[in-house]
Design an enzyme around this catalytic site. Structure first.
Site, PDB file in Angstrom:
ATOM      1  N   ASN A   1      -5.270  -2.135  -7.585  1.00 10.39           N
ATOM      2  CA  ASN A   1      -5.430  -1.818  -6.159  1.00 10.39           C
ATOM      3  C   ASN A   1      -6.830  -2.333  -5.822  1.00 10.39           C
ATOM      4  O   ASN A   1      -7.819  -1.763  -6.254  1.00 10.39           O
ATOM      5  CB  ASN A   1      -5.315  -0.292  -5.988  1.00 10.39           C
TER       6      ASN A   1
ATOM      7  N   ASN B   1      -7.736  -0.669   5.748  1.00 12.17           N
ATOM      8  CA  ASN B   1      -6.575  -1.265   5.093  1.00 12.17           C
ATOM      9  C   ASN B   1      -6.524  -2.767   5.376  1.00 12.17           C
ATOM     10  O   ASN B   1      -7.168  -3.253   6.322  1.00 12.17           O
ATOM     11  CB  ASN B   1      -5.288  -0.614   5.616  1.00 12.17           C
TER      12      ASN B   1
ATOM     13  N   CYS C   1      -9.417   7.227  -0.006  1.00  4.77           N
ATOM     14  CA  CYS C   1      -8.794   6.298  -0.958  1.00  4.77           C
ATOM     15  C   CYS C   1      -9.252   6.663  -2.372  1.00  4.77           C
ATOM     16  O   CYS C   1     -10.442   6.576  -2.688  1.00  4.77           O
ATOM     17  CB  CYS C   1      -9.228   4.878  -0.612  1.00  4.77           C
ATOM     18  N   GLY C   2      -8.303   7.098  -3.197  1.00  2.46           N
ATOM     19  CA  GLY C   2      -8.648   7.552  -4.549  1.00  2.46           C
ATOM     20  C   GLY C   2      -9.113   6.427  -5.452  1.00  2.46           C
ATOM     21  O   GLY C   2     -10.050   6.595  -6.243  1.00  2.46           O
ATOM     22  N   ASN C   3      -8.475   5.260  -5.376  1.00  2.00           N
ATOM     23  CA  ASN C   3      -8.923   4.132  -6.200  1.00  2.00           C
ATOM     24  C   ASN C   3     -10.215   3.551  -5.637  1.00  2.00           C
ATOM     25  O   ASN C   3     -11.115   3.165  -6.389  1.00  2.00           O
ATOM     26  CB  ASN C   3      -7.841   3.040  -6.253  1.00  2.00           C
TER      27      ASN C   3
ATOM     28  N   ASN D   1      -5.360  11.809   3.501  1.00  3.44           N
ATOM     29  CA  ASN D   1      -4.516  10.827   4.191  1.00  3.44           C
ATOM     30  C   ASN D   1      -3.059  11.241   3.946  1.00  3.44           C
ATOM     31  O   ASN D   1      -2.760  11.995   3.015  1.00  3.44           O
ATOM     32  CB  ASN D   1      -4.829   9.396   3.709  1.00  3.44           C
TER      33      ASN D   1
ATOM     34  N   GLU E   1       2.150   1.403   0.748  1.00  2.00           N
ATOM     35  CA  GLU E   1       0.975   1.930   1.461  1.00  2.00           C
ATOM     36  C   GLU E   1       0.949   1.517   2.924  1.00  2.00           C
ATOM     37  O   GLU E   1       1.137   0.332   3.242  1.00  2.00           O
ATOM     38  CB  GLU E   1      -0.306   1.443   0.778  1.00  2.00           C
TER      39      GLU E   1
ATOM     40  N   CYS F   1      -2.061   3.777  -6.372  1.00  2.00           N
ATOM     41  CA  CYS F   1      -2.668   4.511  -5.252  1.00  2.00           C
ATOM     42  C   CYS F   1      -3.158   5.856  -5.793  1.00  2.00           C
ATOM     43  O   CYS F   1      -2.361   6.652  -6.300  1.00  2.00           O
ATOM     44  CB  CYS F   1      -1.627   4.708  -4.154  1.00  2.00           C
TER      45      CYS F   1
ATOM     46  N   THR G   1      -4.747   8.493  -4.126  1.00  2.00           N
ATOM     47  CA  THR G   1      -4.327   9.654  -3.329  1.00  2.00           C
ATOM     48  C   THR G   1      -2.820   9.844  -3.497  1.00  2.00           C
ATOM     49  O   THR G   1      -2.338  10.980  -3.532  1.00  2.00           O
ATOM     50  CB  THR G   1      -4.684   9.464  -1.835  1.00  2.00           C
TER      51      THR G   1
HETATM   52  N1  LIG Z   1      -3.323   2.950   2.610  1.00  2.00           N
HETATM   53  C1  LIG Z   1      -3.963   4.235   2.562  1.00  2.00           C
HETATM   54  C2  LIG Z   1      -5.415   4.159   2.150  1.00  2.00           C
HETATM   55  C3  LIG Z   1      -5.638   3.644   0.742  1.00  2.00           C
HETATM   56  C4  LIG Z   1      -5.217   4.618  -0.360  1.00  2.00           C
HETATM   57  C5  LIG Z   1      -5.548   4.087  -1.736  1.00  2.00           C
HETATM   58  N2  LIG Z   1      -4.873   2.951  -2.179  1.00  2.00           N
HETATM   59  C6  LIG Z   1      -5.733   5.140  -2.798  1.00  2.00           C
HETATM   60  O1  LIG Z   1      -5.951   4.732  -3.950  1.00  2.00           O
HETATM   61  O2  LIG Z   1      -5.753   6.328  -2.504  1.00  2.00           O
HETATM   62  C7  LIG Z   1      -3.874   4.936   3.934  1.00  2.00           C
HETATM   63  O3  LIG Z   1      -3.751   4.248   4.968  1.00  2.00           O
HETATM   64  O4  LIG Z   1      -3.919   6.164   3.970  1.00  2.00           O
END
Ligand SMILES: N[C@@H](CCC[C@H](N)C(=O)O)C(=O)O
Length: 291
Positions: A16, A86, A95-97, A172, A226, A235, A237
């Site tokens: 990611n 994004n 965003c956890g990653n 999120n 996503e 991902c 989260t």
């Molecule tokens: N696309 C997500 C934000 C990114 C999340 C991410 N990849 C993760 O690792 O948590 C959104 O729009 O909420």
């Protein structure tokens, strides 16, 4: 076409991937000696959605799932602030990653000498513990206190009820669907159904969709669609949302390895505080100058 000139670092957590733009002040109080801690990027006003889309374009730009601006914190106790966009240019709160990549970035680039950090995001404050690679001063993985999952009503179309959807906010929005086998997870039409769910009325701001197979109480398999990017390799989260949903349906224990296309994340539940903890790698790929 673009007259921007920006230095960037590219990083990823399990594939990611993110373009890191550093907007911190070079006079950052905890910056380490011997590092070039010069500010080298854009103000918020310069980073339009069009520019984010251009950066993230995998054919005509740098290519990434998102852009992260590392900023000085506004909150008095926080060390840094994360702003996330994004690939389609839309902002996201958490965003956890990405937050693990930010933690490694600020340490490895001499912005801080602390290994316990408090990071401000649009979803609140997050505690990070940076873990060093044995016998080195480099960060190889990061443990994040992801806070408490919040369950939200799941009135989505009847066609999805078979998948026992659980809607969870991890700062999120996520909609977790369960399937009965690894094959069903691999064959799930994620693009098609992720788009349909993302347009459901109950998600006016869209949603991230996870399709999950519970192997056993300690192992989940997951693919993710996503919001703002499409299917990604992992991902953070989303992994936490999947574990929260599986725990709610009494399908898993308090320590779970979540396997995704790009690799594994460890999600642990602390019963005392009701918090989820996310542990996983963060890696720098390259750095460069755009424009
Ligand atoms: N696309 C997500 C934000 C990114 C999340 C991410 N990849 C993760 O690792 O948590 C959104 O729009 O909420």
């Amino acid at each position: 076409m673009w007259s921007v000139h920006m230095k960037f670092v590219k990083m990823h957590g399990l594939g990611n991937d993110f373009i890191i733009l550093d907007d911190t002040d070079h006079r950052q109080k905890n910056g380490r000696e011997g590092f070039e801690t010069e500010k080298h990027c854009c103000e918020e006003s310069e980073l339009s959605p069009e520019l984010v889309r251009h950066f993230c374009d995998r054919h005509r730009g740098i290519g990434a799932d998102g852009v992260i601006r590392v900023c000085n914190a506004e909150h008095p106790q926080a060390d840094f602030r994360m702003k996330l966009y994004n690939a389609d240019g839309s902002p996201a709160k958490m965003c956890g990653n990405g937050i693990r990549c930010l933690g490694k970035y600020v340490y490895d680039h001499g912005k801080t000498e602390k290994v316990n950090l408090l990071i401000e995001t649009d979803a609140g404050l997050y505690r990070l513990q940076l873990i060093k690679k044995e016998d080195t001063d480099r960060i190889c993985s990061v443990r994040v206190d992801m806070g408490t999952p919040e369950f939200v009503p799941e009135h989505i179309s009847a066609r999805f009820l078979l998948f026992r959807p659980v809607c969870v906010s991890m700062g999120n929005p996520h909609c977790v669907l369960f399937v009965e086998s690894r094959e069903a997870m691999l064959q799930f039409p994620l693009k098609q159904e992720g788009t349909v769910i993302g347009n459901e009325e109950i998600f006016p701001e869209g949603v991230n969709v996870e399709v999950v197979w519970v192997q056993d109480a300690g192992h989940l398999w997951m693919r993710v669609w996503e919001r703002g990017c499409g299917e990604t390799f992992a991902c953070g989260t989303g992994a936490c949302a999947a574990v929260a949903a599986a725990m709610r349906q009494k399908k898993c224990g308090a320590s779970v390895l979540v396997r995704m296309t790009g690799g594994e994340l460890l999600v642990q539940y602390d019963r005392r505080h009701g918090h989820l903890y996310l542990t996983g790698p963060a890696e720098e790929i390259c750095h460069g100058k755009f424009g």
